[in-house]
Design an enzyme around this catalytic site. Structure first.
Site, PDB file in Angstrom:
ATOM      1  N   HIS A  54       8.758  -6.033  -6.562  1.00  0.00           N
ATOM      2  CA  HIS A  54       9.685  -5.154  -7.279  1.00  0.00           C
ATOM      3  C   HIS A  54      11.050  -5.203  -6.621  1.00  0.00           C
ATOM      4  O   HIS A  54      11.211  -5.771  -5.540  1.00  0.00           O
ATOM      5  CB  HIS A  54       9.134  -3.732  -7.399  1.00  0.00           C
ATOM      6  CG  HIS A  54       9.003  -2.975  -6.102  1.00  0.00           C
ATOM      7  ND1 HIS A  54       8.115  -3.325  -5.115  1.00  0.00           N
ATOM      8  CD2 HIS A  54       9.644  -1.861  -5.653  1.00  0.00           C
ATOM      9  CE1 HIS A  54       8.219  -2.455  -4.109  1.00  0.00           C
ATOM     10  NE2 HIS A  54       9.152  -1.572  -4.409  1.00  0.00           N
ATOM     11  N   HIS A  56      13.158  -3.169  -5.136  1.00  0.00           N
ATOM     12  CA  HIS A  56      13.688  -2.350  -4.040  1.00  0.00           C
ATOM     13  C   HIS A  56      14.074  -3.216  -2.843  1.00  0.00           C
ATOM     14  O   HIS A  56      13.411  -4.206  -2.537  1.00  0.00           O
ATOM     15  CB  HIS A  56      12.684  -1.274  -3.616  1.00  0.00           C
ATOM     16  CG  HIS A  56      12.565  -0.164  -4.615  1.00  0.00           C
ATOM     17  ND1 HIS A  56      11.477   0.669  -4.662  1.00  0.00           N
ATOM     18  CD2 HIS A  56      13.412   0.241  -5.610  1.00  0.00           C
ATOM     19  CE1 HIS A  56      11.661   1.560  -5.641  1.00  0.00           C
ATOM     20  NE2 HIS A  56      12.824   1.305  -6.231  1.00  0.00           N
ATOM     21  N   ASP A  58      13.831  -3.106   0.300  1.00  0.00           N
ATOM     22  CA  ASP A  58      12.902  -3.447   1.384  1.00  0.00           C
ATOM     23  C   ASP A  58      11.830  -4.455   0.947  1.00  0.00           C
ATOM     24  O   ASP A  58      10.914  -4.761   1.715  1.00  0.00           O
ATOM     25  CB  ASP A  58      12.248  -2.180   1.979  1.00  0.00           C
ATOM     26  CG  ASP A  58      11.489  -1.361   0.956  1.00  0.00           C
ATOM     27  OD1 ASP A  58      11.989  -1.192  -0.174  1.00  0.00           O
ATOM     28  OD2 ASP A  58      10.385  -0.873   1.277  1.00  0.00           O
ATOM     29  N   HIS A  59      11.957  -4.972  -0.285  1.00  0.00           N
ATOM     30  CA  HIS A  59      11.025  -5.993  -0.775  1.00  0.00           C
ATOM     31  C   HIS A  59      11.723  -7.289  -1.196  1.00  0.00           C
ATOM     32  O   HIS A  59      11.087  -8.334  -1.241  1.00  0.00           O
ATOM     33  CB  HIS A  59      10.173  -5.430  -1.924  1.00  0.00           C
ATOM     34  CG  HIS A  59       9.363  -4.242  -1.488  1.00  0.00           C
ATOM     35  ND1 HIS A  59       8.026  -4.337  -1.140  1.00  0.00           N
ATOM     36  CD2 HIS A  59       9.715  -2.953  -1.255  1.00  0.00           C
ATOM     37  CE1 HIS A  59       7.600  -3.140  -0.741  1.00  0.00           C
ATOM     38  NE2 HIS A  59       8.605  -2.287  -0.803  1.00  0.00           N
ATOM     39  N   HIS A 112       6.119   3.044 -10.117  1.00  0.00           N
ATOM     40  CA  HIS A 112       7.022   3.121  -8.947  1.00  0.00           C
ATOM     41  C   HIS A 112       8.374   2.562  -9.396  1.00  0.00           C
ATOM     42  O   HIS A 112       9.414   3.187  -9.201  1.00  0.00           O
ATOM     43  CB  HIS A 112       6.433   2.317  -7.794  1.00  0.00           C
ATOM     44  CG  HIS A 112       7.288   2.274  -6.568  1.00  0.00           C
ATOM     45  ND1 HIS A 112       7.515   3.373  -5.771  1.00  0.00           N
ATOM     46  CD2 HIS A 112       7.979   1.247  -5.990  1.00  0.00           C
ATOM     47  CE1 HIS A 112       8.320   3.027  -4.765  1.00  0.00           C
ATOM     48  NE2 HIS A 112       8.609   1.742  -4.875  1.00  0.00           N
ATOM     49  N   ASP A 131       4.370  -1.637  -3.714  1.00  0.00           N
ATOM     50  CA  ASP A 131       4.435  -0.186  -3.549  1.00  0.00           C
ATOM     51  C   ASP A 131       3.713   0.545  -4.680  1.00  0.00           C
ATOM     52  O   ASP A 131       4.039   1.692  -4.991  1.00  0.00           O
ATOM     53  CB  ASP A 131       5.901   0.284  -3.508  1.00  0.00           C
ATOM     54  CG  ASP A 131       6.577  -0.064  -2.195  1.00  0.00           C
ATOM     55  OD1 ASP A 131       5.935  -0.667  -1.314  1.00  0.00           O
ATOM     56  OD2 ASP A 131       7.773   0.270  -2.061  1.00  0.00           O
ATOM     57  N   HIS A 169       3.409  -1.417   2.636  1.00  0.00           N
ATOM     58  CA  HIS A 169       3.821  -0.596   3.787  1.00  0.00           C
ATOM     59  C   HIS A 169       2.620  -0.201   4.638  1.00  0.00           C
ATOM     60  O   HIS A 169       1.510  -0.059   4.136  1.00  0.00           O
ATOM     61  CB  HIS A 169       4.493   0.714   3.322  1.00  0.00           C
ATOM     62  CG  HIS A 169       5.851   0.529   2.723  1.00  0.00           C
ATOM     63  ND1 HIS A 169       7.015   0.655   3.445  1.00  0.00           N
ATOM     64  CD2 HIS A 169       6.225   0.246   1.447  1.00  0.00           C
ATOM     65  CE1 HIS A 169       8.056   0.456   2.652  1.00  0.00           C
ATOM     66  NE2 HIS A 169       7.609   0.199   1.426  1.00  0.00           N
TER      67      HIS A 169
HETATM   68 FE    FE Z   1       8.868  -0.236  -0.337  1.00  0.00          FE
HETATM   69 ZN    ZN Z   2       9.571   0.350  -3.406  1.00  0.00          ZN
END
Ligand code: FE
Ligand code: ZN
Length: 257
Positions: A54, A56, A58-59, A112, A131, A169
């Site tokens: 996805h 975001h 952090d991905h 999400h 996530d 995570h």
């Molecule tokens: Fe994340």
């Molecule tokens: Zn995320």
């Protein structure tokens, strides 16, 4: 197939998914480039693709950098073209992705984010859930509602018990602590919490989980459980008996845990 979990950023996992016979690998969720190149070198393989779950940061924060450094295909939801940097191959549920001789199937699991994809390697009984599904938890509902997250989780819950679950995570201990507040009598939760705590104290990851383990410990797959329902109904006396309401209340409680 070999899967190497690579801890990145604060508490994220990226994964190197290796096809040993062709000595190639895919990165699932490229947040940082250097640790992935180091892992590939360690394994003696070449990274040829990135599978983005996805959009975001952090991905996908490393997508542009890795695409600038080495030749890679970058896969992600076709509908997230523009949100997933350097996307070369927009995919949809039903498509297949080849990583050397390995085959991944994207599963659309929105809530999400609206375009969230899980990647299922059926032959190896392994799923990368980003996530959406965490060990003992699920992602926050940024672009979806409880009903949508329930149906996304139901798709993952339909996979065989032995399916390995690689999530985005390291939240396992905190998630199980929350789960234990709703089901204090659930021995599977208490046992796994003790195990996960010991793993973390040793500096070891708690991934992969399995779908079977999630069924017995994850409150977001356990909306029908009587002890959980009673805990939720105790905290929200007006909530009634609707599954979506129970799930939504569970998610709201977790948001503040
Ligand atoms: Fe994340
Ligand atoms: Zn995320």
């Amino acid at each position: 197939m070999r899967v190497v979990p690579v801890p990145v950023l604060h508490d994220n996992y990226s994964y190197l998914v290796v096809d040993e016979t062709e000595a190639v690998a895919a990165v699932v969720d490229c947040a940082e480039v250097e640790p992935m190149l180091a892992a590939a070198q360690q394994e003696g393989v070449t990274i040829t693709s990135v599978l983005s779950t996805h959009h975001h940061y952090d991905h996908i924060g490393g997508n542009d950098e890795i695409a600038g450094k080495i030749p890679v295909r970058i896969y992600g939801n076709a509908d997230d073209d523009g949100r997933i940097p350097s996307l070369t191959d927009g995919v949809r549920e039903g498509d297949t992705i080849h990583v050397g001789g390995l085959i991944a199937r994207p599963i659309l699991v929105p809530a999400h984010t609206s375009g969230h994809m899980a990647y299922y390697f059926e032959e190896q009984r392994s799923v990368f859930t980003g996530d959406t599904l965490f060990a003992a938890g699920c992602g926050r509902l940024f672009e979806g509602d409880p009903a949508q997250m329930m149906s996304s989780l139901a798709k993952l819950n339909a996979l065989p018990d032995s399916t390995k679950v690689y999530c985005g995570h390291e939240y396992t201990v905190k998630n199980l602590e929350f789960a234990a507040t709703l089901e204090p009598k659930n021995k599977a939760i208490a046992d796994k919490l003790a195990w996960a705590g010991a793993r973390r104290r040793d500096g070891q990851p708690t991934v992969p989980s399995t779908i079977g383990s999630e069924r017995t410990t994850n409150p977001f797959l356990r909306t029908r459980n009587q002890e959980l329902r009673e805990s939720i109904q105790e905290r929200f006396p007006d909530i009634g008996d609707d599954d979506e309401d129970i799930f939504g209340a569970t998610r709201r409680l977790k948001d503040d845990f």
